[in-house]
Design an enzyme around this catalytic site. Structure first.
Site, PDB file in Angstrom:
ATOM      1  N   LEU A 318      39.975  27.159  52.616  1.00  0.00           N
ATOM      2  CA  LEU A 318      39.340  28.459  52.860  1.00  0.00           C
ATOM      3  C   LEU A 318      38.026  28.619  52.119  1.00  0.00           C
ATOM      4  O   LEU A 318      37.166  29.392  52.532  1.00  0.00           O
ATOM      5  CB  LEU A 318      40.297  29.589  52.451  1.00  0.00           C
ATOM      6  CG  LEU A 318      41.627  29.653  53.205  1.00  0.00           C
ATOM      7  CD1 LEU A 318      42.522  30.736  52.600  1.00  0.00           C
ATOM      8  CD2 LEU A 318      41.399  29.933  54.680  1.00  0.00           C
ATOM      9  N   PHE A 323      37.187  28.392  39.833  1.00  0.00           N
ATOM     10  CA  PHE A 323      37.520  27.150  39.145  1.00  0.00           C
ATOM     11  C   PHE A 323      38.484  26.304  39.952  1.00  0.00           C
ATOM     12  O   PHE A 323      39.248  25.513  39.423  1.00  0.00           O
ATOM     13  CB  PHE A 323      38.092  27.429  37.748  1.00  0.00           C
ATOM     14  CG  PHE A 323      39.268  28.372  37.737  1.00  0.00           C
ATOM     15  CD1 PHE A 323      40.564  27.898  37.694  1.00  0.00           C
ATOM     16  CD2 PHE A 323      39.066  29.743  37.746  1.00  0.00           C
ATOM     17  CE1 PHE A 323      41.639  28.760  37.667  1.00  0.00           C
ATOM     18  CE2 PHE A 323      40.144  30.615  37.717  1.00  0.00           C
ATOM     19  CZ  PHE A 323      41.433  30.128  37.672  1.00  0.00           C
ATOM     20  N   ASP A 436      32.531  38.976  37.114  1.00  0.00           N
ATOM     21  CA  ASP A 436      31.984  38.097  38.153  1.00  0.00           C
ATOM     22  C   ASP A 436      32.052  38.790  39.518  1.00  0.00           C
ATOM     23  O   ASP A 436      32.520  38.212  40.498  1.00  0.00           O
ATOM     24  CB  ASP A 436      32.752  36.773  38.178  1.00  0.00           C
ATOM     25  CG  ASP A 436      31.981  35.678  38.921  1.00  0.00           C
ATOM     26  OD1 ASP A 436      30.760  35.846  39.119  1.00  0.00           O
ATOM     27  OD2 ASP A 436      32.600  34.671  39.310  1.00  0.00           O
TER      28      ASP A 436
END
Length: 634
Positions: A318, A323, A436
């Site tokens: 996907l 990470f 983030d």
């Protein structure tokens, strides 16, 4: 003996008073209650202000339209009629709104019914639909099983298959059809219509059956709960009348021995809890690979997840997470999932892995992605299992392949902005900084509802702290300049990143594009320049209706001004996330969002002659610290 007898008298006195204290509480839950015209409502229903009295709450704030809440996500259904004790006619306002405004594709999702070991549900009449992601069917052969089914292709990114003759999987298929989600929707009694959306309705009849175990538990004054493995658990008061009677006739010497034994158990339990807290405060690689998880989530076997992803097939990939690579998977119980696979096994990755587990198991919000579980300590790889969010990332829907197939309308973008702001405001109230925020970490489900994801580098933020000192981490184009320059992380850092997302929503442009002019490579710089000069027509995507639709023009311009404030270099000039949420709701409601102006901020804000050019320090050519070598200093 005298001392023992005296201790026994004292012990009986304490038990007697404890019994008196407990007794009144046993009657705090009424056997039945009324709500408007609805009478004799009984367990498992409970009044909204009677915590712990039932499994589902009834909101009687507006007696003429009572509502029932079946799950913890806040979604409510209007009660139209009580047919019997466990049979009600309900209306789903979400589906009703979707049918009324002709945004029918957005309502193709399951009803939000709980999966509970205490209660089973059925609703009728219903029909099974299969919503299949067009991107998964590249060669056009995976969906041959639906050759005898009707199909609807007007939903842009996915195709809907359905048949009036069956509610089962197509003949010759298994319960694993890659890229397809099984959806049950309420339909009208007459299902012979050839038009898909003429069949759908917001009204349905819901039946429930409470398990015998739960009935017995409730009868004893306990609460029906589910443990970490979703198995039935009865929570009862540890001091029952039987225990009181038994303790009352026990001898003094037995009581003393029992008390000493209890103290010994408590002492050892405290030691274990202290050790557990220390391990939680300082997660290490052994917590994952050599120890055990203590966060109350389901532990999946590695072979099970390998099978779910077809051995991590490239066709099921996907995207790339913060990470690790994320794969589509299908669990043996039929659930569609997204499985994140760590790139490597170094300490930094393990720390992020543990961080995401800790945060997601402590938070519950409809606009945060749900974590289903992870692999065990003996697994050869560390994997996280999330709910599958089929429409992909906001970035792909704004300026990727999905944007070409089904562009997002302005009303949908406004909805996405509000839901994302709602999730971030919830995180900040929970003392968490996401760290983030970007359009690739904002996912959209089949109803285009927001699911904020990727908490690998998120940080707890103490309420009494002004900032956290740490090396900057995040994504180029979204990082707070104050954080980059001073190494001071605050909740206003998320506000800056969200400001970039707002600009993406009104421009349909990516946050970084090296094909643009040098000063405009970063979208934040481009926006500040255009907004300061009043060139909104050079910034806002004309396809949204800017200049051709007065209401869209008003809202997009107001959102641009709000984004301008979020993107201020000085963090003190930015609004809080909760203020941003209220501004967006105000804009949606018909105003300018009540964006505040004051003499102190006007010099630094919109359309004034003293404007200083502001640029994001994270340009493509700037020095950059990668996640792999950046480390926290606080």
């Amino acid at each position: 003996m005298a001392a023992a007898s005296l201790f026994s008298v004292f012990f009986f006195f304490v038990l007697f008073n404890l019994l008196l204290f407990i007794h009144p509480c046993s009657s705090s839950c009424p056997k039945s209650f009324s709500c408007g015209n609805l009478t004799s409502l009984e367990f498992p229903l409970a009044q909204a202000n009677k915590t712990g009295c039932g499994l589902f709450t009834v909101d009687c704030t507006e007696p003429s339209t009572p509502r029932i809440q079946l799950t913890g996500d806040g979604r409510q259904y209007e009660i139209l009629e009580k047919i019997s004790v466990n049979r009600f006619k309900l209306l789903d306002p979400v589906i009703q709104q979707g049918l009324n405004v002709s945004q029918s594709c957005l309502i193709m999702r399951n009803l939000s019914l709980p999966f509970s070991p205490s209660t089973s549900f059925t609703f009728s009449p219903n029909l099974t639909f299969f919503t299949c992601d067009n991107r998964i069917n590249e060669n056009g052969t995976k969906w041959d099983v639906f050759k005898d089914y009707r199909n609807y292709t007007g939903c842009g990114g996915f195709t809907v298959f359905y048949s009036n003759s069956t509610n089962q999987f197509p003949p010759g298929s298994s319960d694993f059809i890659p890229g397809c989600t099984t959806v049950q929707m309420p339909v009208k009694s007459n299902q012979d219509s050839g038009n898909l959306f003429d069949m759908l309705t917001a009204e349905f009849v819901l039946d429930w059956n409470v398990s015998d175990d739960c009935k017995a538990c409730h009868g004893r004054g306990g609460q029906c709960l589910a443990d970490n493995l979703n198995q039935f658990e009865c929570k009862e008061d540890s001091t029952s009348s039987a225990v009181v009677v038994a303790a009352a006739i026990s001898g003094g010497s037995v009581i003393i021995v029992a008390c000493l034994f209890a103290c010994f158990i408590v002492y050892n339990r405290k030691k274990r809890m202290d050790a557990s807290r220390n391990a939680t405060r300082h997660p290490s690689k052994s917590d994952v690979t050599g120890g055990s998880f203590k966060y109350g989530i389901v532990v999946f076997s590695y072979p099970e997840l390998v099978k779910a992803t077809s051995n991590f097939a490239a066709s099921n990939q996907l995207g790339d997470g913060g990470f690790g690579i994320v794969y589509y998977g299908k669990l043996k119980d039929g659930r569609d999932v997204a499985i994140k696979r760590l790139y490597d096994h170094n300490y930094r990755r393990v720390e992020q892995f543990m961080n995401e587990i800790k945060i997601l198991t402590s938070l519950r919000h409809p606009n945060l992605v749900s974590l289903y579980g992870c692999t065990s300590r003996r697994s050869r790889e560390l994997l996280l299992v999330y709910e599958y969010v089929p429409r992909g990332t906001l970035a792909d829907n704004l300026h990727g392949d999905s944007a070409k197939e089904a562009p997002l309308t302005w009303n949908l973008r406004m909805k996405i902005a509000i839901e994302t702001a709602n999730a971030l405001a919830y995180l900040h109230k929970s003392d968490i900084i996401h760290r983030d925020i970007k359009s690739t970490n904002i996912l959209l489900d089949s109803s285009l509802c927001v699911k904020v994801a990727d908490f690998g580098i998120s940080r707890p933020f103490p309420t009494d702290a002004t900032h956290i000192s740490t090396l900057p981490q995040g994504t180029p184009g979204y990082v707070d300049p104050a954080y980059y320059q001073c190494y001071q992380l605050t909740n206003k850092s998320d506000v800056y990143s969200f400001g970039v997302v707002l600009i993406e929503l009104i421009t349909s442009m990516p946050a970084v594009d090296i094909g643009r002019n040098t000063q405009e490579i970063n979208l934040s710089n481009l926006a500040m320049i255009k907004i300061q000069s009043g060139a909104f027509d050079e910034l806002i995507d004309p396809c949204l209706g800017y200049k051709t639709d007065a209401e869209v023009t008003r809202m997009t311009t107001s959102v641009a001004e709000l984004a301008f404030r979020c993107l201020q270099n000085e963090k003190e000039l930015r609004p809080s996330m909760d203020e941003v949420l209220q501004f967006l709701k105000g804009i949606q409601a018909g105003g300018d969002g009540n964006i505040p102006h004051s003499p102190e901020t006007d010099d630094a804000l919109l359309l004034n002659n003293k404007y200083r050019e502001q640029r994001s320090p994270i340009a493509v050519t700037d020095p950059w610290r990668s996640d792999s070598n950046a480390s926290s200093t606080g």
